[in-house]
Structure formats: C-alpha cells, structure tokens
Design a protein around this motif. Structure first.
Motif, PDB file in Angstrom:
ATOM      1  N   GLU A  80       0.836  -1.195   0.000  1.00 40.48           N
ATOM      2  CA  GLU A  80       0.000   0.000   0.000  1.00 40.48           C
ATOM      3  C   GLU A  80       0.882   1.261   0.000  1.00 40.48           C
ATOM      4  O   GLU A  80       1.830   1.376   0.765  1.00 40.48           O
ATOM      5  N   ILE A  81       0.534   2.178  -0.877  1.00 40.47           N
ATOM      6  CA  ILE A  81       1.303   3.419  -0.975  1.00 40.47           C
ATOM      7  C   ILE A  81       0.370   4.592  -0.708  1.00 40.47           C
ATOM      8  O   ILE A  81      -0.745   4.636  -1.231  1.00 40.47           O
ATOM      9  N   VAL A  82       0.818   5.510   0.126  1.00 39.17           N
ATOM     10  CA  VAL A  82       0.065   6.741   0.360  1.00 39.17           C
ATOM     11  C   VAL A  82       1.019   7.914   0.184  1.00 39.17           C
ATOM     12  O   VAL A  82       2.238   7.744   0.221  1.00 39.17           O
ATOM     13  N   VAL A  83       0.444   9.080  -0.003  1.00 37.59           N
ATOM     14  CA  VAL A  83       1.255  10.286  -0.150  1.00 37.59           C
ATOM     15  C   VAL A  83       1.062  11.145   1.092  1.00 37.59           C
ATOM     16  O   VAL A  83      -0.068  11.318   1.549  1.00 37.59           O
ATOM     17  N   LEU A  84       2.163  11.633   1.659  1.00 37.71           N
ATOM     18  CA  LEU A  84       2.057  12.575   2.774  1.00 37.71           C
ATOM     19  C   LEU A  84       2.341  13.971   2.243  1.00 37.71           C
ATOM     20  O   LEU A  84       3.427  14.238   1.730  1.00 37.71           O
ATOM     21  N   ASN A  85       1.338  14.824   2.336  1.00 40.85           N
ATOM     22  CA  ASN A  85       1.504  16.199   1.872  1.00 40.85           C
ATOM     23  C   ASN A  85       1.247  17.136   3.049  1.00 40.85           C
ATOM     24  O   ASN A  85       0.118  17.524   3.320  1.00 40.85           O
ATOM     25  N   ASP A  86       2.324  17.436   3.772  1.00 49.64           N
ATOM     26  CA  ASP A  86       2.207  18.310   4.945  1.00 49.64           C
ATOM     27  C   ASP A  86       3.522  19.064   5.090  1.00 49.64           C
ATOM     28  O   ASP A  86       4.459  18.595   5.721  1.00 49.64           O
ATOM     29  N   PRO A  87       3.621  20.223   4.416  1.00 50.14           N
ATOM     30  CA  PRO A  87       4.910  20.908   4.297  1.00 50.14           C
ATOM     31  C   PRO A  87       5.532  21.342   5.626  1.00 50.14           C
ATOM     32  O   PRO A  87       6.739  21.491   5.712  1.00 50.14           O
ATOM     33  N   ASP A  88       4.751  21.545   6.670  1.00 50.52           N
ATOM     34  CA  ASP A  88       5.320  22.011   7.937  1.00 50.52           C
ATOM     35  C   ASP A  88       5.904  20.821   8.691  1.00 50.52           C
ATOM     36  O   ASP A  88       5.399  20.399   9.729  1.00 50.52           O
ATOM     37  N   ALA A  89       6.995  20.284   8.148  1.00 53.77           N
ATOM     38  CA  ALA A  89       7.569  19.044   8.672  1.00 53.77           C
ATOM     39  C   ALA A  89       8.017  19.172  10.122  1.00 53.77           C
ATOM     40  O   ALA A  89       7.977  18.205  10.878  1.00 53.77           O
ATOM     41  N   ASN A  90       8.444  20.393  10.501  1.00 56.33           N
ATOM     42  CA  ASN A  90       8.896  20.579  11.880  1.00 56.33           C
ATOM     43  C   ASN A  90       7.798  20.247  12.885  1.00 56.33           C
ATOM     44  O   ASN A  90       8.069  19.852  14.010  1.00 56.33           O
ATOM     45  N   SER A  91       6.540  20.376  12.452  1.00 57.22           N
ATOM     46  CA  SER A  91       5.430  20.110  13.375  1.00 57.22           C
ATOM     47  C   SER A  91       5.147  18.619  13.531  1.00 57.22           C
ATOM     48  O   SER A  91       4.484  18.214  14.469  1.00 57.22           O
TER      49      SER A  91
END
Lengths: 174, 202
Positions: free
Chosen positions: A118-129
């Motif tokens: 299973e592949i998903v995409v993580l799109n959350d640019p504020d990686a520091n959070s």
C-alpha cells in the motif's frame, strides 16, 4: 423489490468495508491515473497508520522517487511484503514526493516497479510540526522506517539490505 | 577483590568510551563551530576566518540533486542578498560524495552555481570531513553562527522555513527570525527545527 434489497445489502457491506481499517481517514486528495488510485494525507490523516493497536505488525517506510537510497531499498520492502502479507502484517510506503510529481512521476514509478504494497502520499509541508511525532530521534533525512506492533516500536533512519530488514521484521514477530 | 575492582573499572571505562563513540557527533546550540578551508566553485579556498567584517554566518549544507535543496535555492540566494550586507553571509557547503551521487560532483556544482547565479560561496566538502563535525544529516540543513571572542557560536540549527513546497505559504521564517534576533542582540526564540531532506551520501 429484490433488487432494492440487494442494493441495500450491497451498500451496507460497502459501507463496512470502507469504514474498516484506515479508510476512516479522509484523504486530502485522491490521485487517479492509469488504474492506480493514490490517497494523499496531511499528517493528521496519516497519524492513525502509525498508531494501530491490533496485534498487526506495521512497517511504515518514508520514501520518495527522487531519493536514491529509498528507491534502492524498495524492492526489499516489496519482496518482504509479498512474503508476509498473509500474516498479521501491514506495510505502508509513505511517499514524500511533491504534490506536482504524483501523477507525472510517482504513479508511473509504481506501475514500472509493479509495487503491490500500500502506498500513500504525505503532503504536509510544515515538517517541523510532525517529524518528532513519527519519532523523537528522526532528524528528517529519508529513507526512514518505523516498525511497530502494539506498543513495541522501533525507528530507523537508515537504508536497509533485504536481510537487515527481514531481521528487524522477524524481531517483532515473537 | 582488588582485581575485580580494577576489571570492573576497566569495563566501565570501556563502556563509557563505547557509548561516547555511538552518540552521534555534532553541534548543539552553544557549540563552537569549526572553521574549515574548502574549495569554492571559483577554485579558491574559503574559510570563515577570511570574513573579517562578518558578525556571523548562515552555513547551509545543500547540494545539486536534492529536490528539497533545489526548492530552496532561490530562498537561499535571497537570504544571502539580504543578510550579507548586514554581516551574516551565506556559506553553502555540498557535503555529498560524488562517487555516491554523481549530480553532486564539483564540476556540476560549478554548473549549478552559474545557472542559478549563486551570490554566495558554494563549497565542496572534499572527503566529507566537515559535515560530520557539524552533525548535518541531510540537505538542506542550516547552522546559524554568531562570531564571538570564543569563536563562531552555533545559535540556530534546522530548516530555512516551514514550507518547502510553497514559499508564499510560509508562516515561520526560522533562519531570518534567528538572524534578525542576533542582529538586535536578542535571544533566538526558535533555536532548533526539523525538516525533511535528502540524507547525506558519504
């Protein structure tokens, strides 16, 4: 009349299948191309993949098509997924590719490499959070992998050989 | 009994040494950063001590090939343009071993620096000796240093800002905030942050 009945049964079954497991997370977006559908999530949506308590062994790998060591180790993940997928085992490959690359690069890559996990995409640019919510010690470099089962959990900021990865997976099976 | 004690002490000493070697090296806030002499894309050697007038430095481990590094190139140029004249120039260092990552060869660094019109030195960490001392693990990875009598003190470690993919959606400009604070002789509020990046290929 029987048609309606079947319809209702179908809808109810469908509902349960959809609600079961991870599908409860509402994706930010679903990318569809060439018969592949990819869900993209923000970190909140992804988080439940990282915190299941159902005796299943989870292997969560963070990767991207542009990350050479990630691409190199993916076949090992894929192979071990094939080997263990009929057990209480779930592998999720979390792509960190940029949104604009999903249709042009990630989906063709999945087809080309015939990835079945299973592949998903993580799109959350504020990686520091969110980086430290995956693992306190993660510096943010990829590849990175979390293996966990219930409360036992390990984090790896490294590349694996097939043997190394299998050794780690097996260590969670006993 | 005494022998046991000695053996125990030796074992303990051994363990401590072992743990010390395991612990990842690298700077924390307050560490004194090492100077270096690394080759720039113009073939000249660059050291921090060459910058007599500087009040500090924005040291950025970055490279050619990494999409995160590429996404930040324009913002790195902007940082240099803004802060060089205020005493905090950008010093970019490519930590990757070109044998492992061909796109990060010294020749390709020259090409990239020219294409993008880098206004700052873009140095090659030949032999990959400097980045482990800083403790950089990925590109881009920023160290803001403040020049003091004791040396260049590490004041900020981490990301450039909080949105790699969309500059217009940035809410926290971590590096700018850190340098602005130092210029005003204030304490840096957010001292460390984390970002996704490409692991350094040594």
């Amino acid at each position: 009349m029987p048609t309606i009945k079947y319809c209702v049964v179908f809808i109810v079954i469908h509902f349960f299948i959809t609600v079961e497991g991870f599908s409860q997370n509402k994706p930010l977006k679903v990318y569809e191309k060439n018969g592949i559908a990819l869900n993209s999530y923000n970190f909140e949506g992804l988080q439940s993949f990282l915190n299941q308590k159902n005796d299943t062994l989870y292997v969560i790998n963070f990767w991207a098509t542009w990350c050479v060591p990630c691409v190199k180790e993916l076949p090992y993940f894929e192979k071990l997924n094939q080997k263990y997928k009929n057990e209480k085992f779930k592998m999720i490959l979390v792509s960190l590719d940029f949104p604009k690359m999903i249709e042009s690069r990630v989906i063709p890559f999945i087809i080309n490499k015939n990835l079945q996990a299973e592949i998903v995409v993580l799109n959350d640019p504020d990686a520091n959070s969110w980086i430290e919510k995956v693992a306190k010690e993660w510096t943010g470099a990829i590849p990175a992998t979390v293996i966990y089962r219930n409360d036992k959990r390990k984090f790896y900021e490294q590349s694996f050989t097939e043997e190394e990865l299998e050794t780690q997976i097996i260590s969670f099976m006993n | 009994m005494k022998k046991f004690k000695i053996a125990f002490l030796l074992l303990a000493a051994g363990l401590i040494t072992a743990f010390n070697t395991i612990k990842p090296a690298g700077y924390e806030i307050g560490s004194i950063a090492t100077d270096f002499s690394l080759k720039n894309v113009d073939n000249k050697m660059v050291s921090l001590k060459d910058y007599k007038e500087a009040k500090g430095f924005i040291v950025i481990f970055t490279c050619n090939h990494c999409p995160y590094a590429v996404a930040y190139e324009d913002r790195i140029i902007d940082l240099d343009k803004k802060y060089k004249k205020l005493g905090y120039p950008v010093i970019a260092i490519n930590p990757n071993n070109p044998e492992k990552q061909k796109d990060d060869s010294f020749d390709k660094m020259k090409v990239r620096a020219k294409e993008k019109g880098f206004t700052f030195p873009y140095l090659f960490d030949d032999g990959q000796k400097i980045y482990p001392q800083y403790g950089a693990t990925k590109t881009p990875h920023v160290y803001v240093l403040q020049k003091t009598d004791k040396g260049n003190v590490v004041k900020y470690i981490g990301a450039i800002d909080d949105n790699h993919s969309d500059e217009t959606a940035v809410e926290q400009k971590y590096v700018q905030n850190a340098v602005d604070a130092l210029l005003k002789n204030q304490d840096v509020k957010v001292k460390t942050t984390k970002a996704i990046g490409c692991s350094i290929k040594a």
